[in-house]
Design an enzyme around this catalytic site. Structure first.
Site, mmCIF file in Angstrom:
data_model
loop_
_atom_site.group_PDB
_atom_site.id
_atom_site.type_symbol
_atom_site.label_atom_id
_atom_site.label_comp_id
_atom_site.label_asym_id
_atom_site.label_seq_id
_atom_site.Cartn_x
_atom_site.Cartn_y
_atom_site.Cartn_z
ATOM 1 N N VAL A 12 0.827 -1.204 0.000
ATOM 2 C CA VAL A 12 0.000 0.000 0.000
ATOM 3 C C VAL A 12 0.864 1.257 0.000
ATOM 4 O O VAL A 12 0.657 2.180 -0.798
ATOM 5 C CB VAL A 12 -0.961 0.005 1.206
ATOM 6 C CG1 VAL A 12 -1.679 1.355 1.321
ATOM 7 C CG2 VAL A 12 -1.985 -1.103 1.071
ATOM 8 N N TYR A 63 12.684 9.252 10.650
ATOM 9 C CA TYR A 63 11.664 10.072 11.303
ATOM 10 C C TYR A 63 12.001 11.565 11.378
ATOM 11 O O TYR A 63 11.081 12.390 11.297
ATOM 12 C CB TYR A 63 11.330 9.505 12.678
ATOM 13 C CG TYR A 63 10.450 8.281 12.573
ATOM 14 C CD1 TYR A 63 9.121 8.389 12.153
ATOM 15 C CD2 TYR A 63 10.944 7.013 12.854
ATOM 16 C CE1 TYR A 63 8.307 7.279 12.032
ATOM 17 C CE2 TYR A 63 10.139 5.886 12.727
ATOM 18 C CZ TYR A 63 8.828 6.028 12.320
ATOM 19 O OH TYR A 63 8.029 4.922 12.185
ATOM 20 N N GLN A 80 -3.734 -7.902 6.352
ATOM 21 C CA GLN A 80 -4.908 -8.752 6.562
ATOM 22 C C GLN A 80 -4.730 -10.054 5.786
ATOM 23 O O GLN A 80 -4.445 -10.059 4.602
ATOM 24 C CB GLN A 80 -6.167 -8.018 6.071
ATOM 25 C CG GLN A 80 -7.474 -8.748 6.349
ATOM 26 C CD GLN A 80 -8.673 -7.930 5.866
ATOM 27 O OE1 GLN A 80 -8.552 -6.758 5.523
ATOM 28 N NE2 GLN A 80 -9.825 -8.564 5.837
ATOM 29 N N ARG A 86 -10.986 -7.152 9.220
ATOM 30 C CA ARG A 86 -10.091 -6.034 9.558
ATOM 31 C C ARG A 86 -9.936 -5.899 11.072
ATOM 32 O O ARG A 86 -8.883 -5.532 11.565
ATOM 33 C CB ARG A 86 -10.636 -4.749 8.944
ATOM 34 C CG ARG A 86 -10.637 -4.758 7.418
ATOM 35 C CD ARG A 86 -11.226 -3.475 6.852
ATOM 36 N NE ARG A 86 -11.272 -3.488 5.392
ATOM 37 C CZ ARG A 86 -12.320 -3.910 4.689
ATOM 38 N NH1 ARG A 86 -13.389 -4.367 5.319
ATOM 39 N NH2 ARG A 86 -12.293 -3.888 3.367
ATOM 40 N N THR A 117 -3.610 2.325 7.906
ATOM 41 C CA THR A 117 -3.466 0.996 8.494
ATOM 42 C C THR A 117 -4.805 0.467 9.000
ATOM 43 O O THR A 117 -5.553 1.179 9.671
ATOM 44 C CB THR A 117 -2.463 1.050 9.664
ATOM 45 O OG1 THR A 117 -1.211 1.546 9.183
ATOM 46 C CG2 THR A 117 -2.261 -0.325 10.269
ATOM 47 N N ASN A 118 -5.109 -0.789 8.701
ATOM 48 C CA ASN A 118 -6.352 -1.411 9.148
ATOM 49 C C ASN A 118 -6.205 -2.071 10.516
ATOM 50 O O ASN A 118 -5.113 -2.497 10.887
ATOM 51 C CB ASN A 118 -6.805 -2.463 8.126
ATOM 52 C CG ASN A 118 -7.638 -1.864 7.015
ATOM 53 O OD1 ASN A 118 -8.444 -0.965 7.250
ATOM 54 N ND2 ASN A 118 -7.433 -2.347 5.802
ATOM 55 N N ASP A 121 -10.494 2.585 11.333
ATOM 56 C CA ASP A 121 -11.237 3.396 12.308
ATOM 57 C C ASP A 121 -10.633 3.262 13.704
ATOM 58 O O ASP A 121 -10.480 4.251 14.424
ATOM 59 C CB ASP A 121 -12.711 2.977 12.337
ATOM 60 C CG ASP A 121 -13.350 3.060 10.968
ATOM 61 O OD1 ASP A 121 -13.537 4.181 10.479
ATOM 62 O OD2 ASP A 121 -13.625 1.996 10.376
ATOM 63 N N ALA A 148 -16.263 4.597 -3.414
ATOM 64 C CA ALA A 148 -15.891 4.470 -4.828
ATOM 65 C C ALA A 148 -16.365 3.134 -5.396
ATOM 66 O O ALA A 148 -16.835 3.062 -6.548
ATOM 67 C CB ALA A 148 -14.378 4.606 -4.980
ATOM 68 N N ARG A 149 -16.247 2.071 -4.609
ATOM 69 C CA ARG A 149 -16.750 0.766 -5.047
ATOM 70 C C ARG A 149 -18.265 0.819 -5.272
ATOM 71 O O ARG A 149 -18.786 0.259 -6.246
ATOM 72 C CB ARG A 149 -16.416 -0.291 -3.998
ATOM 73 C CG ARG A 149 -14.939 -0.639 -3.909
ATOM 74 C CD ARG A 149 -14.624 -1.454 -2.664
ATOM 75 N NE ARG A 149 -13.228 -1.899 -2.654
ATOM 76 C CZ ARG A 149 -12.551 -2.247 -1.564
ATOM 77 N NH1 ARG A 149 -13.146 -2.202 -0.376
ATOM 78 N NH2 ARG A 149 -11.295 -2.638 -1.647
ATOM 79 N N HIS A 173 -15.149 1.063 8.206
ATOM 80 C CA HIS A 173 -14.544 0.516 6.997
ATOM 81 C C HIS A 173 -14.398 -0.977 7.240
ATOM 82 O O HIS A 173 -13.361 -1.481 7.647
ATOM 83 C CB HIS A 173 -13.177 1.162 6.741
ATOM 84 C CG HIS A 173 -12.407 0.515 5.615
ATOM 85 N ND1 HIS A 173 -12.920 0.369 4.352
ATOM 86 C CD2 HIS A 173 -11.161 -0.018 5.590
ATOM 87 C CE1 HIS A 173 -12.021 -0.229 3.580
ATOM 88 N NE2 HIS A 173 -10.939 -0.477 4.314
ATOM 89 N N THR A 228 -4.938 -5.727 -1.154
ATOM 90 C CA THR A 228 -5.450 -4.637 -1.980
ATOM 91 C C THR A 228 -4.410 -3.516 -1.966
ATOM 92 O O THR A 228 -3.812 -3.253 -0.927
ATOM 93 C CB THR A 228 -6.784 -4.096 -1.435
ATOM 94 O OG1 THR A 228 -6.572 -3.608 -0.109
ATOM 95 C CG2 THR A 228 -7.843 -5.184 -1.387
#
Length: 310
Positions: A12, A63, A80, A86, A117-118, A121, A148-149, A173, A228
């Site tokens: 990602v 950093y 995942q 998630r 990052t999942n 939320d 969007a999907r 999400h 994804t």
């Protein structure tokens, strides 16, 4: 000039860096990863394409390079796995995100923090609590991709350009997300009105099928190719563009709610106006009773998990 820092050189993070590179949104991109050799190799690969894109400086950073950044994007975390939700990633990734916040804040408290990052939320909530920064300066990528999907599937069914479909997914999400069917608009018309005057002879709209397809898209992609990356990178690029270009775009990003929609002390996605300050306003959309109940249920799912990371 716009500077973006991406923490995490996985699929990602690197796809996002590449997307920002070819769009020309940022003129400086730093990629940080605990695996410095990996980050350096990803950067080298992208730098070899510099003659073909707008001017941009891309480098493997550390950093201290967060100083002067406009946006710092957190993509690092455990991936995942097939069969996982998630929410299964909570404990692993909460510690990673908290550590990143601790490493970033000594160098800047001005940058907008964008969490990808999942479970996004929960991670947005953890970052907001850990950082001590103003809540509107912390944004989760939320359901921008889910929306969007939703728009894509509606456009495919109705044979209309996705750009002319307006539809939102709110809430988590994840599995409890809420598709706002009552707010779908096609060329300014409600979905019911648009379909009533359509003569294309298509099959009746399968709302249940589309809802399940939106919710399960990531699972199908992960099962087939492991992760994804393209869709989420484009969705996050849309958020970064709204911030850097001060667009006042309406996006369903994840943010801390403090009474909006009757929800308190919980991060989830709702329509927000996004600009260079982060979230300038939470838009309270008109929901029907079913949607409002479903949103409250989604918030309760998230709130129970948030207690584990606060």
């Amino acid at each position: 000039m716009p500077k973006v820092v991406i923490v995490g050189a996985g699929s990602v993070g690197t796809t996002l860096a590449y997307t920002l590179q070819i769009t020309g949104i940022a003129t400086e991109i730093a990629l940080i990863d605990s695996n410095q050799e990996l980050a350096a190799a990803q950067v080298m690969d992208m730098n070899h394409g510099l003659p073909f894109v707008p001017p941009v400086r891309i480098y493997a950073g550390e950093y201290p390079d967060c100083k002067g950044a406009d946006v710092i994007i957190i993509t690092a975390g455990a991936r995942q796995k097939q069969g996982e939700t998630r929410l299964d990633l909570v404990d692993r990734n909460a510690q990673i995100c908290k550590s990143i916040v601790d490493s970033v804040t000594p160098y800047t408290t001005e940058a907008l923090l964008l969490v990808v990052t999942n479970p996004v939320d929960i991670m947005t909530y953890a970052v907001a609590k850990r950082s001590g920064l103003p809540e509107r300066q912390i944004i989760g990528s939320g359901t921008v991709l889910d929306s969007a999907r939703f728009r894509y599937l509606l456009g495919q069914h109705c044979t209309i350009d996705t750009h002319n479909v307006h539809a939102y997914v709110i809430g988590e999400h994840g599995d409890s997300e809420v598709l706002l069917w009552s707010q779908v608009r096609m060329a300014g018309a409600s979905l019911e009105l648009f379909c009533a005057h359509c003569a294309c002879g298509c099959a009746p709209l399968d709302k249940t099928g589309i809802t399940e397809a939106v919710k399960n898209s990531a699972y199908h992609i992960i099962e087939a190719k492991g992760s994804t990356n393209y869709g989420v990178a484009l969705a996050v690029t849309e958020i970064v563009e709204a911030v850097i270009r001060d667009e006042n775009s309406v996006l369903t990003v994840s943010t801390m709610l403090s009474g909006e929609y009757g929800i308190d002390d919980c991060c989830l996605s709702v329509p927000c106006i996004v600009n260079k300050k982060g979230i300038s306003r939470i838009v309270e959309a008109e929901l029907d009773q079913t949607e409002r109940n479903d949103l409250n249920q989604s918030a309760e799912v998230l709130r129970n998990v948030c207690r584990r990371v606060s």
